[in-house]
Design a protein around this motif. Structure first.
Motif, PDB file in Angstrom:
ATOM      1  N   VAL A   1       0.852  -1.199   0.000  1.00 55.49           N
ATOM      2  CA  VAL A   1       0.000   0.000   0.000  1.00 55.49           C
ATOM      3  C   VAL A   1       0.887   1.249   0.000  1.00 55.49           C
ATOM      4  CG1 VAL A   1      -1.574   1.363   1.427  1.00 55.49           C
ATOM      5  CG2 VAL A   1      -2.026  -1.069   1.059  1.00 55.49           C
ATOM      6  N   GLU A   2       1.945   1.227   0.808  1.00 52.72           N
ATOM      7  CA  GLU A   2       2.837   2.385   0.889  1.00 52.72           C
ATOM      8  C   GLU A   2       3.524   2.650  -0.454  1.00 52.72           C
ATOM      9  OE1 GLU A   2       5.077   2.171   4.470  1.00 52.72           O
ATOM     10  OE2 GLU A   2       6.116   4.079   4.093  1.00 52.72           O
ATOM     11  N   LEU A   3       3.915   1.569  -1.138  1.00 55.42           N
ATOM     12  CA  LEU A   3       4.621   1.727  -2.432  1.00 55.42           C
ATOM     13  C   LEU A   3       3.673   2.062  -3.583  1.00 55.42           C
ATOM     14  CD1 LEU A   3       7.124  -1.268  -2.187  1.00 55.42           C
ATOM     15  CD2 LEU A   3       7.707   1.183  -2.141  1.00 55.42           C
ATOM     16  N   SER A   4       2.372   1.977  -3.336  1.00 55.96           N
ATOM     17  CA  SER A   4       1.413   2.118  -4.440  1.00 55.96           C
ATOM     18  C   SER A   4       1.316   3.556  -4.954  1.00 55.96           C
ATOM     19  CB  SER A   4       0.031   1.595  -4.028  1.00 55.96           C
ATOM     20  OG  SER A   4      -0.502   2.402  -2.995  1.00 55.96           O
ATOM     21  N   ASP A   5       2.005   4.497  -4.300  1.00 54.05           N
ATOM     22  CA  ASP A   5       2.034   5.871  -4.830  1.00 54.05           C
ATOM     23  C   ASP A   5       3.090   6.012  -5.932  1.00 54.05           C
ATOM     24  OD1 ASP A   5       4.393   5.796  -3.443  1.00 54.05           O
ATOM     25  OD2 ASP A   5       3.895   7.401  -2.040  1.00 54.05           O
ATOM     26  N   GLY A   6       3.828   4.900  -6.206  1.00 55.80           N
ATOM     27  CA  GLY A   6       4.795   4.928  -7.297  1.00 55.80           C
ATOM     28  C   GLY A   6       6.175   5.424  -6.889  1.00 55.80           C
ATOM     29  N   VAL A   7       6.340   5.794  -5.632  1.00 56.25           N
ATOM     30  CA  VAL A   7       7.640   6.278  -5.148  1.00 56.25           C
ATOM     31  C   VAL A   7       8.442   5.088  -4.611  1.00 56.25           C
ATOM     32  CG1 VAL A   7       8.778   7.803  -3.481  1.00 56.25           C
ATOM     33  CG2 VAL A   7       6.612   8.501  -4.547  1.00 56.25           C
TER      34      VAL A   7
ATOM     35  N   VAL B   1      -7.350  -5.086  -4.809  1.00 57.78           N
ATOM     36  CA  VAL B   1      -6.908  -5.537  -3.479  1.00 57.78           C
ATOM     37  C   VAL B   1      -6.398  -4.355  -2.648  1.00 57.78           C
ATOM     38  CG1 VAL B   1      -5.200  -6.926  -2.247  1.00 57.78           C
ATOM     39  CG2 VAL B   1      -6.397  -7.895  -4.217  1.00 57.78           C
ATOM     40  N   LEU B   2      -5.670  -3.440  -3.297  1.00 58.63           N
ATOM     41  CA  LEU B   2      -5.028  -2.373  -2.514  1.00 58.63           C
ATOM     42  C   LEU B   2      -6.018  -1.463  -1.780  1.00 58.63           C
ATOM     43  CD1 LEU B   2      -1.787  -1.435  -4.403  1.00 58.63           C
ATOM     44  CD2 LEU B   2      -2.216  -3.124  -2.624  1.00 58.63           C
ATOM     45  N   PRO B   3      -7.114  -1.049  -2.404  1.00 57.34           N
ATOM     46  CA  PRO B   3      -8.051  -0.219  -1.632  1.00 57.34           C
ATOM     47  C   PRO B   3      -8.628  -0.968  -0.430  1.00 57.34           C
ATOM     48  CG  PRO B   3      -8.501  -0.034  -3.980  1.00 57.34           C
ATOM     49  CD  PRO B   3      -7.511  -1.141  -3.815  1.00 57.34           C
ATOM     50  N   LEU B   4      -8.842  -2.291  -0.570  1.00 57.95           N
ATOM     51  CA  LEU B   4      -9.340  -3.082   0.562  1.00 57.95           C
ATOM     52  C   LEU B   4      -8.279  -3.127   1.660  1.00 57.95           C
ATOM     53  CD1 LEU B   4     -10.891  -6.042  -1.475  1.00 57.95           C
ATOM     54  CD2 LEU B   4     -12.150  -4.219  -0.325  1.00 57.95           C
ATOM     55  N   ALA B   5      -7.013  -3.271   1.248  1.00 62.07           N
ATOM     56  CA  ALA B   5      -5.912  -3.323   2.202  1.00 62.07           C
ATOM     57  C   ALA B   5      -5.698  -1.951   2.852  1.00 62.07           C
ATOM     58  CB  ALA B   5      -4.631  -3.766   1.499  1.00 62.07           C
ATOM     59  N   GLU B   6      -5.834  -0.924   2.050  1.00 62.87           N
ATOM     60  CA  GLU B   6      -5.583   0.439   2.516  1.00 62.87           C
ATOM     61  C   GLU B   6      -6.529   0.802   3.660  1.00 62.87           C
ATOM     62  OE1 GLU B   6      -5.420   3.047  -0.767  1.00 62.87           O
ATOM     63  OE2 GLU B   6      -4.449   4.649   0.374  1.00 62.87           O
TER      64      GLU B   6
ATOM     65  N   LEU C   1      -8.542  -9.964   5.656  1.00 61.89           N
ATOM     66  CA  LEU C   1      -7.997  -9.954   4.298  1.00 61.89           C
ATOM     67  C   LEU C   1      -6.747 -10.825   4.135  1.00 61.89           C
ATOM     68  CD1 LEU C   1      -8.360  -8.828   1.428  1.00 61.89           C
ATOM     69  CD2 LEU C   1      -7.033  -6.830   2.119  1.00 61.89           C
ATOM     70  N   PRO C   2      -5.746 -10.724   5.031  1.00 60.85           N
ATOM     71  CA  PRO C   2      -4.574 -11.589   4.844  1.00 60.85           C
ATOM     72  C   PRO C   2      -4.947 -13.072   4.867  1.00 60.85           C
ATOM     73  CG  PRO C   2      -4.063  -9.840   6.394  1.00 60.85           C
ATOM     74  CD  PRO C   2      -5.555  -9.781   6.151  1.00 60.85           C
ATOM     75  N   GLY C   3      -5.879 -13.455   5.728  1.00 61.57           N
ATOM     76  CA  GLY C   3      -6.303 -14.856   5.802  1.00 61.57           C
ATOM     77  C   GLY C   3      -6.983 -15.321   4.525  1.00 61.57           C
ATOM     78  N   VAL C   4      -7.837 -14.469   3.962  1.00 62.35           N
ATOM     79  CA  VAL C   4      -8.515 -14.821   2.709  1.00 62.35           C
ATOM     80  C   VAL C   4      -7.494 -14.942   1.583  1.00 62.35           C
ATOM     81  CG1 VAL C   4     -10.155 -14.019   0.959  1.00 62.35           C
ATOM     82  CG2 VAL C   4     -10.716 -13.806   3.390  1.00 62.35           C
TER      83      VAL C   4
ATOM     84  N   ALA D   1     -19.684  -8.799   1.446  1.00 59.10           N
ATOM     85  CA  ALA D   1     -19.986  -7.797   2.476  1.00 59.10           C
ATOM     86  C   ALA D   1     -18.687  -7.269   3.095  1.00 59.10           C
ATOM     87  CB  ALA D   1     -20.869  -8.419   3.560  1.00 59.10           C
ATOM     88  N   ARG D   2     -17.744  -8.161   3.290  1.00 59.81           N
ATOM     89  CA  ARG D   2     -16.501  -7.807   3.991  1.00 59.81           C
ATOM     90  C   ARG D   2     -15.499  -7.143   3.048  1.00 59.81           C
ATOM     91  NH1 ARG D   2     -13.623  -6.239   7.168  1.00 59.81           N
ATOM     92  NH2 ARG D   2     -12.267  -7.320   8.640  1.00 59.81           N
ATOM     93  N   PHE D   3     -15.325  -7.718   1.854  1.00 58.38           N
ATOM     94  CA  PHE D   3     -14.333  -7.221   0.885  1.00 58.38           C
ATOM     95  C   PHE D   3     -14.978  -7.095  -0.489  1.00 58.38           C
ATOM     96  CE2 PHE D   3     -12.051  -9.971   3.977  1.00 58.38           C
ATOM     97  CZ  PHE D   3     -11.443  -8.947   4.688  1.00 58.38           C
ATOM     98  N   PRO D   4     -15.739  -6.009  -0.684  1.00 54.25           N
ATOM     99  CA  PRO D   4     -16.513  -5.870  -1.921  1.00 54.25           C
ATOM    100  C   PRO D   4     -15.633  -5.973  -3.171  1.00 54.25           C
ATOM    101  CG  PRO D   4     -17.108  -4.166  -0.338  1.00 54.25           C
ATOM    102  CD  PRO D   4     -15.913  -4.869   0.222  1.00 54.25           C
TER     103      PRO D   4
END
Lengths: 104, 104
Positions: free
Chosen positions: A31-37, A95-100, B14-17, B86-89
Motif C-alpha cells: 500500500v505504501e509503495l502504491s504511490d509509485g515512489v 486488493v489495494l483499496p481493501l488493504a488500505e 484480508l490476509p487470511g482470505v 460484504a466484507r471485501f466488496p
C-alpha cells in the motif's frame, strides 16, 4: 553492489502474488509503495526488526510484486505495478483499496 | 454429525482470505464452487489424496472462504460469496476470473 533476482513478468504466478499479499505487514508495504515512489527497506519497515523487513521484501520480490534496485550502498524498492497489471489486470487495483482501509 | 467452526463475517480478515487463495488447488476449488452449487470433498478433490483435500478445505473454512454443512454422513462445501462480498466488496469478483483463466 548487490544484484537481485526477479521473475520475468510472464513467470509471475497468481498463487505466489496472493501469498505475498497474505500478510498484514507486506500488505502495508505494498500500500505504501502504491504511490509509485521507491523506498528503502528502512523507510518501509518503520520500527520492525531489519531482518524481518528483509524477509518480507524478499517474499514480495520473489513473487514479482516489487522490484529492488541497488544504488551504491542503498537498495530501493518499487511496486511492479505495470508488470502485475499486464499479468493480472485489475488485481492490485482491487486488493489495494481493501488493504488500505485496514493496513495503511 | 460433525459440527464445523466458521468465523463470523466481521472476523474474516484480508490476509487470511488471500492466504487461503494463495494455492493453485484451493483456487481451483473456489473457482469450482463459484457457481453457487455446494459440493462434497470427494467432488471437489478429484484425484487428490483425501487428507490433502481435507487440509485445503480446512484452510478455506477457517479463513471464512467456504461454509461446511453436515448432512447425515456427508459434508457439503459452499462458497461464502455474500459474506465475502460484504466484507471485501469486489475481491472474489476480481480474483476468480483471473484464477479461472489458469486453474479451472
Amino acid at each position: 553492489m548487490r544484484r537481485y533476482v526477479h521473475p520475468e513478468t510472464e513467470d509471475i504466478e497468481l498463487p505466489g502474488v496472493l501469498f505475498a499479499l497474505s500478510d498484514a505487514t507486506r500488505l502495508g508495504m505494498v500500500v505504501e509503495l502504491s504511490d509509485g515512489v521507491e523506498r528503502t527497506a528502512g523507510q518501509l519497515g518503520g520500527e520492525i526488526a531489519k531482518s524481518t523487513v528483509a524477509h518480507h521484501l524478499k517474499v514480495l520480490r520473489e513473487a514479482g510484486v516489487i522490484f529492488v534496485r541497488s544504488e551504491g550502498p542503498r537498495c530501493y524498492n518499487s511496486l511492479r505495478t505495470e508488470d502485475l497489471e499486464a499479468r493480472f489486470p485489475g488485481l492490485l487495483g482491487h486488493v489495494l483499496p481493501l488493504a488500505e482501509r485496514e493496513y495503511r
